[in-house]
Design a protein around this motif. Structure first.
Motif, PDB file in Angstrom:
ATOM      1  N   MET A   1      72.289  61.405  32.757  1.00 50.96           N
ATOM      2  CA  MET A   1      72.840  62.712  32.404  1.00 50.96           C
ATOM      3  C   MET A   1      71.716  63.662  31.991  1.00 50.96           C
ATOM      4  SD  MET A   1      75.974  63.415  29.762  1.00 50.96           S
ATOM      5  CE  MET A   1      75.222  62.334  28.539  1.00 50.96           C
ATOM      6  N   LEU A   2      70.772  63.161  31.203  1.00 51.17           N
ATOM      7  CA  LEU A   2      69.648  63.987  30.770  1.00 51.17           C
ATOM      8  C   LEU A   2      68.733  64.336  31.940  1.00 51.17           C
ATOM      9  CD1 LEU A   2      68.636  62.276  27.396  1.00 51.17           C
ATOM     10  CD2 LEU A   2      70.059  64.297  27.729  1.00 51.17           C
ATOM     11  N   ILE A   3      68.507  63.375  32.826  1.00 55.50           N
ATOM     12  CA  ILE A   3      67.655  63.626  33.992  1.00 55.50           C
ATOM     13  C   ILE A   3      68.268  64.703  34.877  1.00 55.50           C
ATOM     14  CG2 ILE A   3      66.799  62.628  36.152  1.00 55.50           C
ATOM     15  CD1 ILE A   3      66.402  59.985  34.637  1.00 55.50           C
ATOM     16  N   LEU A   4      69.558  64.576  35.163  1.00 56.24           N
ATOM     17  CA  LEU A   4      70.228  65.559  36.019  1.00 56.24           C
ATOM     18  C   LEU A   4      70.232  66.941  35.378  1.00 56.24           C
ATOM     19  CD1 LEU A   4      73.264  63.449  37.286  1.00 56.24           C
ATOM     20  CD2 LEU A   4      71.278  64.180  38.614  1.00 56.24           C
ATOM     21  N   ALA A   5      70.520  66.993  34.076  1.00 58.51           N
ATOM     22  CA  ALA A   5      70.526  68.282  33.379  1.00 58.51           C
ATOM     23  C   ALA A   5      69.137  68.907  33.396  1.00 58.51           C
ATOM     24  CB  ALA A   5      71.007  68.096  31.938  1.00 58.51           C
ATOM     25  N   THR A   6      68.119  68.073  33.198  1.00 60.77           N
ATOM     26  CA  THR A   6      66.746  68.576  33.184  1.00 60.77           C
ATOM     27  C   THR A   6      66.347  69.125  34.544  1.00 60.77           C
ATOM     28  OG1 THR A   6      66.115  66.994  31.455  1.00 60.77           O
ATOM     29  CG2 THR A   6      64.334  67.957  32.773  1.00 60.77           C
ATOM     30  N   LEU A   7      66.599  68.365  35.594  1.00 69.89           N
ATOM     31  CA  LEU A   7      66.207  68.808  36.933  1.00 69.89           C
ATOM     32  C   LEU A   7      66.973  70.064  37.343  1.00 69.89           C
ATOM     33  CD1 LEU A   7      65.888  65.378  38.783  1.00 69.89           C
ATOM     34  CD2 LEU A   7      64.090  66.760  37.717  1.00 69.89           C
ATOM     35  N   PHE A   8      68.238  70.144  36.947  1.00 66.10           N
ATOM     36  CA  PHE A   8      69.033  71.335  37.245  1.00 66.10           C
ATOM     37  C   PHE A   8      68.439  72.562  36.552  1.00 66.10           C
ATOM     38  CE2 PHE A   8      72.513  74.234  36.082  1.00 66.10           C
ATOM     39  CZ  PHE A   8      73.023  74.529  37.337  1.00 66.10           C
ATOM     40  N   CYS A   9      68.110  72.410  35.266  1.00 66.81           N
ATOM     41  CA  CYS A   9      67.546  73.535  34.516  1.00 66.81           C
ATOM     42  C   CYS A   9      66.153  73.894  35.014  1.00 66.81           C
ATOM     43  CB  CYS A   9      67.505  73.203  33.026  1.00 66.81           C
ATOM     44  SG  CYS A   9      69.131  73.150  32.233  1.00 66.81           S
ATOM     45  N   VAL A  10      65.353  72.884  35.345  1.00 67.77           N
ATOM     46  CA  VAL A  10      63.998  73.143  35.836  1.00 67.77           C
ATOM     47  C   VAL A  10      64.040  73.968  37.118  1.00 67.77           C
ATOM     48  CG1 VAL A  10      62.002  72.020  36.917  1.00 67.77           C
ATOM     49  CG2 VAL A  10      62.839  71.227  34.701  1.00 67.77           C
TER      50      VAL A  10
ATOM     51  N   PRO B   1      68.532  78.493  31.505  1.00 66.87           N
ATOM     52  CA  PRO B   1      69.493  78.032  30.483  1.00 66.87           C
ATOM     53  C   PRO B   1      68.794  77.190  29.417  1.00 66.87           C
ATOM     54  CG  PRO B   1      69.673  76.698  32.458  1.00 66.87           C
ATOM     55  CD  PRO B   1      68.695  77.785  32.782  1.00 66.87           C
ATOM     56  N   SER B   2      69.454  76.996  28.292  1.00 62.06           N
ATOM     57  CA  SER B   2      68.818  76.312  27.169  1.00 62.06           C
ATOM     58  C   SER B   2      68.925  74.798  27.321  1.00 62.06           C
ATOM     59  CB  SER B   2      69.459  76.736  25.847  1.00 62.06           C
ATOM     60  OG  SER B   2      68.883  75.997  24.780  1.00 62.06           O
ATOM     61  N   LEU B   3      67.844  74.200  27.767  1.00 63.77           N
ATOM     62  CA  LEU B   3      67.814  72.742  27.891  1.00 63.77           C
ATOM     63  C   LEU B   3      67.826  72.084  26.514  1.00 63.77           C
ATOM     64  CD1 LEU B   3      67.701  70.539  30.027  1.00 63.77           C
ATOM     65  CD2 LEU B   3      65.212  70.607  29.896  1.00 63.77           C
TER      66      LEU B   3
END
Length: 200
Positions: free
Chosen positions: A116-125, A168-170
């Motif tokens: 979940m953290l990896i996907l959120a990070t890559l999406f925000c990046v 967005p705010s990671l």
């Protein structure tokens, strides 16, 4: 209702990605597993975030330069002690590894949280690089009004994190996800302990 196969692949542990890690889960009495998950987190979360942060700082132009900040941003005063809960996110990562149950169910929950953290990070990046946003409010800080801990934390954040990747705010996404996971484990595994009750 049938779940979308693509969504299912994202939500359930990725067999090929975690296969080797899962086979090694019992090494060193199970202590190797959270360490390996931590290394994977550095590679797929920390490196993309700080990499994009420095790329934006060194090479990109603010996509929102017409309105990088507004009057509301400047009207909100700097509250020195709020740096403490802000910086607490950096304690959430090791705390999550420590609190994760040491059985296979807990290990699966840990890799699901990491996904979940990896996907959120890559999406925000992706947004950070396509739409770089700089909001620098550091000139509003009154350094003379701070105590020692506040000064150290502000300096740490300013040294490690450039004023880019504003939206967005990671930070909020990671804080929320990690807090939810830790609360889940505290409720299910540590609810009767005295030290856990203040957090529930």
């Amino acid at each position: 209702m049938n779940r979308d196969p693509f969504v299912s692949k994202l939500m359930f542990p990725w067999k090929r990605f975690w296969g080797g890690t899962w086979k090694r889960r019992a090494q060193l009495g199970g202590r190797w597993y959270p360490f390996e998950v931590f290394i994977i987190g550095i590679i797929f979360i920390a490196v993309p975030y700080f990499g994009s942060n420095n790329i934006a700082h060194l090479y990109l132009e603010d996509a929102f330069s017409v309105f990088p900040e507004n009057s509301f941003d400047r009207s909100v005063p700097v509250i020195n002690w709020m740096i403490i809960p802000y910086a607490a996110l950096y304690l959430f990562y090791p705390a999550t590894l420590i609190l994760a149950p040491k059985d296979d169910k807990g290990r699966l929950e840990l890799v699901s949280a990491m996904q979940m953290l990896i996907l959120a990070t890559l999406f925000c990046v992706m947004f950070f690089l396509l739409f770089p946003a700089e909001v620098d409010m550091r000139d509003a800080i009154d350094w003379d009004s701070m105590n020692g801990i506040e000064t150290i934390l502000f300096e740490f954040i300013h040294t490690s994190d450039k004023p880019w990747n504003a939206w967005p705010s990671l930070h909020i996404v990671h804080s929320y996800c990690l807090a939810r996971m830790m609360t889940h484990w505290l409720n299910n595994n540590y609810s009767e302990t005295k030290w856990a009750k203040p957090f529930l």
